[in-house]
Design a protein around this motif. Structure first.
Motif, PDB file in Angstrom:
ATOM      1  N   ALA A   1      40.967  39.056  40.224  1.00 53.90           N
ATOM      2  CA  ALA A   1      39.608  39.237  40.742  1.00 53.90           C
ATOM      3  C   ALA A   1      39.457  38.641  42.133  1.00 53.90           C
ATOM      4  O   ALA A   1      38.809  39.225  43.011  1.00 53.90           O
ATOM      5  CB  ALA A   1      38.601  38.602  39.793  1.00 53.90           C
ATOM      6  N   ILE A   2      40.053  37.478  42.362  1.00 50.55           N
ATOM      7  CA  ILE A   2      39.980  36.823  43.673  1.00 50.55           C
ATOM      8  C   ILE A   2      40.574  37.720  44.757  1.00 50.55           C
ATOM      9  O   ILE A   2      40.045  37.814  45.876  1.00 50.55           O
ATOM     10  CB  ILE A   2      40.706  35.469  43.628  1.00 50.55           C
ATOM     11  N   GLU A   3      41.653  38.404  44.428  1.00 45.32           N
ATOM     12  CA  GLU A   3      42.361  39.235  45.403  1.00 45.32           C
ATOM     13  C   GLU A   3      41.960  40.706  45.346  1.00 45.32           C
ATOM     14  O   GLU A   3      42.539  41.535  46.055  1.00 45.32           O
ATOM     15  CB  GLU A   3      43.866  39.105  45.182  1.00 45.32           C
ATOM     16  N   HIS A   4      40.957  41.043  44.537  1.00 44.08           N
ATOM     17  CA  HIS A   4      40.563  42.442  44.380  1.00 44.08           C
ATOM     18  C   HIS A   4      40.067  43.005  45.715  1.00 44.08           C
ATOM     19  O   HIS A   4      39.277  42.367  46.416  1.00 44.08           O
ATOM     20  CB  HIS A   4      39.468  42.565  43.321  1.00 44.08           C
ATOM     21  N   PRO A   5      40.512  44.195  46.104  1.00 45.60           N
ATOM     22  CA  PRO A   5      40.155  44.739  47.422  1.00 45.60           C
ATOM     23  C   PRO A   5      38.699  45.151  47.576  1.00 45.60           C
ATOM     24  O   PRO A   5      38.205  45.250  48.705  1.00 45.60           O
ATOM     25  CB  PRO A   5      41.088  45.954  47.558  1.00 45.60           C
TER      26      PRO A   5
ATOM     27  N   LEU B   1      32.068  35.152  45.050  1.00 42.78           N
ATOM     28  CA  LEU B   1      31.807  34.075  44.093  1.00 42.78           C
ATOM     29  C   LEU B   1      32.482  34.427  42.776  1.00 42.78           C
ATOM     30  O   LEU B   1      32.349  35.551  42.283  1.00 42.78           O
ATOM     31  CB  LEU B   1      30.306  33.914  43.855  1.00 42.78           C
ATOM     32  N   VAL B   2      33.210  33.484  42.208  1.00 46.64           N
ATOM     33  CA  VAL B   2      33.843  33.667  40.906  1.00 46.64           C
ATOM     34  C   VAL B   2      33.461  32.471  40.041  1.00 46.64           C
ATOM     35  O   VAL B   2      33.601  31.323  40.472  1.00 46.64           O
ATOM     36  CB  VAL B   2      35.377  33.750  41.028  1.00 46.64           C
ATOM     37  N   VAL B   3      32.974  32.718  38.839  1.00 46.80           N
ATOM     38  CA  VAL B   3      32.547  31.622  37.971  1.00 46.80           C
ATOM     39  C   VAL B   3      33.223  31.721  36.611  1.00 46.80           C
ATOM     40  O   VAL B   3      33.451  32.820  36.090  1.00 46.80           O
ATOM     41  CB  VAL B   3      31.005  31.614  37.798  1.00 46.80           C
ATOM     42  N   ALA B   4      33.550  30.560  36.065  1.00 45.82           N
ATOM     43  CA  ALA B   4      34.077  30.491  34.704  1.00 45.82           C
ATOM     44  C   ALA B   4      32.904  30.463  33.745  1.00 45.82           C
ATOM     45  O   ALA B   4      32.231  29.453  33.585  1.00 45.82           O
ATOM     46  CB  ALA B   4      34.930  29.244  34.519  1.00 45.82           C
ATOM     47  N   SER B   5      32.636  31.605  33.120  1.00 47.82           N
ATOM     48  CA  SER B   5      31.669  31.650  32.040  1.00 47.82           C
ATOM     49  C   SER B   5      32.431  31.405  30.735  1.00 47.82           C
ATOM     50  O   SER B   5      33.525  30.834  30.750  1.00 47.82           O
ATOM     51  CB  SER B   5      30.930  32.993  32.035  1.00 47.82           C
ATOM     52  N   SER B   6      31.901  31.851  29.629  1.00 51.04           N
ATOM     53  CA  SER B   6      32.529  31.555  28.342  1.00 51.04           C
ATOM     54  C   SER B   6      32.136  32.582  27.309  1.00 51.04           C
ATOM     55  O   SER B   6      31.048  33.175  27.382  1.00 51.04           O
ATOM     56  CB  SER B   6      32.097  30.164  27.860  1.00 51.04           C
TER      57      SER B   6
ATOM     58  N   VAL C   1      45.152  33.662  31.655  1.00 47.28           N
ATOM     59  CA  VAL C   1      43.854  33.376  32.274  1.00 47.28           C
ATOM     60  C   VAL C   1      43.988  33.322  33.797  1.00 47.28           C
ATOM     61  O   VAL C   1      43.159  33.881  34.536  1.00 47.28           O
ATOM     62  CB  VAL C   1      43.283  32.052  31.729  1.00 47.28           C
ATOM     63  N   VAL C   2      45.026  32.655  34.276  1.00 45.82           N
ATOM     64  CA  VAL C   2      45.263  32.559  35.719  1.00 45.82           C
ATOM     65  C   VAL C   2      45.514  33.938  36.320  1.00 45.82           C
ATOM     66  O   VAL C   2      44.993  34.275  37.398  1.00 45.82           O
ATOM     67  CB  VAL C   2      46.444  31.609  36.009  1.00 45.82           C
ATOM     68  N   THR C   3      46.287  34.768  35.628  1.00 44.77           N
ATOM     69  CA  THR C   3      46.581  36.116  36.114  1.00 44.77           C
ATOM     70  C   THR C   3      45.308  36.935  36.289  1.00 44.77           C
ATOM     71  O   THR C   3      45.118  37.603  37.316  1.00 44.77           O
ATOM     72  CB  THR C   3      47.538  36.836  35.145  1.00 44.77           C
ATOM     73  N   ALA C   4      44.445  36.902  35.289  1.00 48.76           N
ATOM     74  CA  ALA C   4      43.191  37.666  35.365  1.00 48.76           C
ATOM     75  C   ALA C   4      42.291  37.154  36.483  1.00 48.76           C
ATOM     76  O   ALA C   4      41.714  37.936  37.247  1.00 48.76           O
ATOM     77  CB  ALA C   4      42.462  37.588  34.028  1.00 48.76           C
ATOM     78  N   THR C   5      42.174  35.838  36.596  1.00 47.23           N
ATOM     79  CA  THR C   5      41.308  35.246  37.606  1.00 47.23           C
ATOM     80  C   THR C   5      41.815  35.546  39.009  1.00 47.23           C
ATOM     81  O   THR C   5      41.038  35.895  39.912  1.00 47.23           O
ATOM     82  CB  THR C   5      41.197  33.731  37.387  1.00 47.23           C
TER      83      THR C   5
END
Length: 384
Positions: free
Chosen positions: A277-281, A129-134, A270-274
């Motif tokens: 995390a999505i692809e983090h092993p 799960l990945v969420v956009a917090s602020s 922002v896209v690079t950081a996100t």
């Protein structure tokens, strides 16, 4: 490109929005299968959402479902077979949240709760799960003084701002506190309804992820900007507001004393950081990350720089007016994202503004709803 065994089926709620559309394209290019759930809100996509450039950018590259995160039947359409859920769908904007309270709570908190309820109770194979917090979860953020060390001031008082006192003062000496970069361990005390809903979203995702034994990541995005952001939505930030008005040579009203600052982070970073995390092993990754530039820029500097880039004749006035719920400063500590994700912002504010302005110049001049939004807030006693 990723290998076949590392390919993911990724659901992005709000995937036709500013951040979501860019992220969708980056993930598709990397070889992932992306499904987008988005309601194509007119506030973001205009009165003819199907003609929205953001929607058109992804339309033939992802599986698109027009739907709403507050409706179980729509979520059931997109969750089967999903490996990773990136939850971006939310109402944004500090000012509007202070009077559209039920709406923000229903969409941001209610939508997140429903999404997690379905994942917890249905046989969906979600692993991350990945969420956009602020950054709004921090409220006024982190400061310091020699006498007290770290200080986390509460929301500024109406009576102080009415007298032109906008900075935070040390309660011991009365001197201006020193701004510090806000790290993820800083106190959490949002000063707006928007911030409260983002903190709740974040806590729901992290708590449920831990309970289900799946990876959960929350990104505390700073002030995201760049090509593709809405130029007609008066609640999405000053860059859009200022740009639209400058192209009409309309006057610019700078709130407070113009020295209030924000951490502006370019969309590509922002896209690079996100994506990292999505692809983090580590499929047990359970972390909260700041994503910003790590640099604060004051609003008056932004306005003057934009006016120069647009060669505009707009009069810039520092009015001393203010909005209830606004913070004074913010700048993010990026150490954690750098250490865990290898994230390093690559676009500074000068480069980013040049790219942003070049894009804006190629867009049609939209309807300016800025004064309308201020009048809404003024009528409710939230703009003074």
């Amino acid at each position: 490109m990723i290998s076949l065994e590392n390919k993911q089926n990724i659901l992005i709620t709000g995937g036709a929005g500013f951040i979501g559309s860019r992220l969708s394209l980056a993930l598709v290019e990397a070889g992932h299968a992306v499904i987008v759930l988005d309601n194509l809100s007119p506030q973001i996509h205009g009165d003819e959402p199907e003609a929205s450039p953001l929607y058109h950018a992804i339309r033939d590259k992802v599986t698109f479902v027009r739907g709403d995160v507050t409706k179980a039947e729509d979520l059931h359409k997109v969750l089967p077979g999903t490996d990773t859920v990136v939850h971006l769908a939310a109402e944004t904007g500090t000012g509007q949240s202070m009077y559209a309270i039920e709406h923000y709570s229903r969409v941001n908190v209610g939508g997140t709760s429903l999404l997690l309820d379905l994942i917890a109770n249905a046989p969906y194979p979600v692993k991350r799960l990945v969420v956009a917090s602020s950054r709004a979860v921090y409220g006024e953020g982190k400061y310091s003084s020699p006498e007290l060390g770290a200080v986390y001031p509460g929301a500024r008082k109406d009576e102080d701002m009415a007298q032109g006192q906008f900075e935070h003062l040390c309660p011991v000496t009365g001197k201006i506190l020193t701004l510090e970069a806000t790290d993820e361990d800083s106190a959490l005390h949002p000063s707006s309804v928007y911030g409260v809903t983002k903190l709740t979203q974040e806590q729901l995702i992290m708590s449920v992820g831990q309970a289900l034994g799946i990876s959960a990541v929350a990104f505390r995005y700073q002030n995201v900007y760049g090509p593709g952001q809405s130029l007609s939505n008066p609640y999405t930030g000053i860059l859009s507001i200022f740009s639209t008005r400058m192209r009409q040579d309309a006057s610019i009203n700078i709130f407070e004393d113009g020295k209030e600052s924000r951490d502006f982070v370019y969309i590509d970073d922002v896209v690079t950081a996100t994506k990292a995390a999505i692809e983090h092993p580590d499929m047990q990754l359970q972390q909260v990350f700041n994503v910003g530039s790590g640099v604060g820029t004051d609003v008056l500097t932004i306005a003057n720089t934009l006016r120069q880039h647009f060669d505009a004749k707009s009069e810039i006035t520092v009015s001393g007016q203010y909005r209830v719920g606004d913070i004074r400063h913010n700048v993010a500590d990026l150490s954690k994202a750098q250490d865990v994700l290898g994230f390093q912002p690559t676009v500074d504010i000068n480069q980013g503004l040049q790219k942003f302005v070049a894009w804006v110049k190629g867009e049609a001049v939209g309807k300016d709803r800025y004064e309308e939004s201020l009048n809404e807030m003024k009528a409710k006693g939230l703009f003074k």
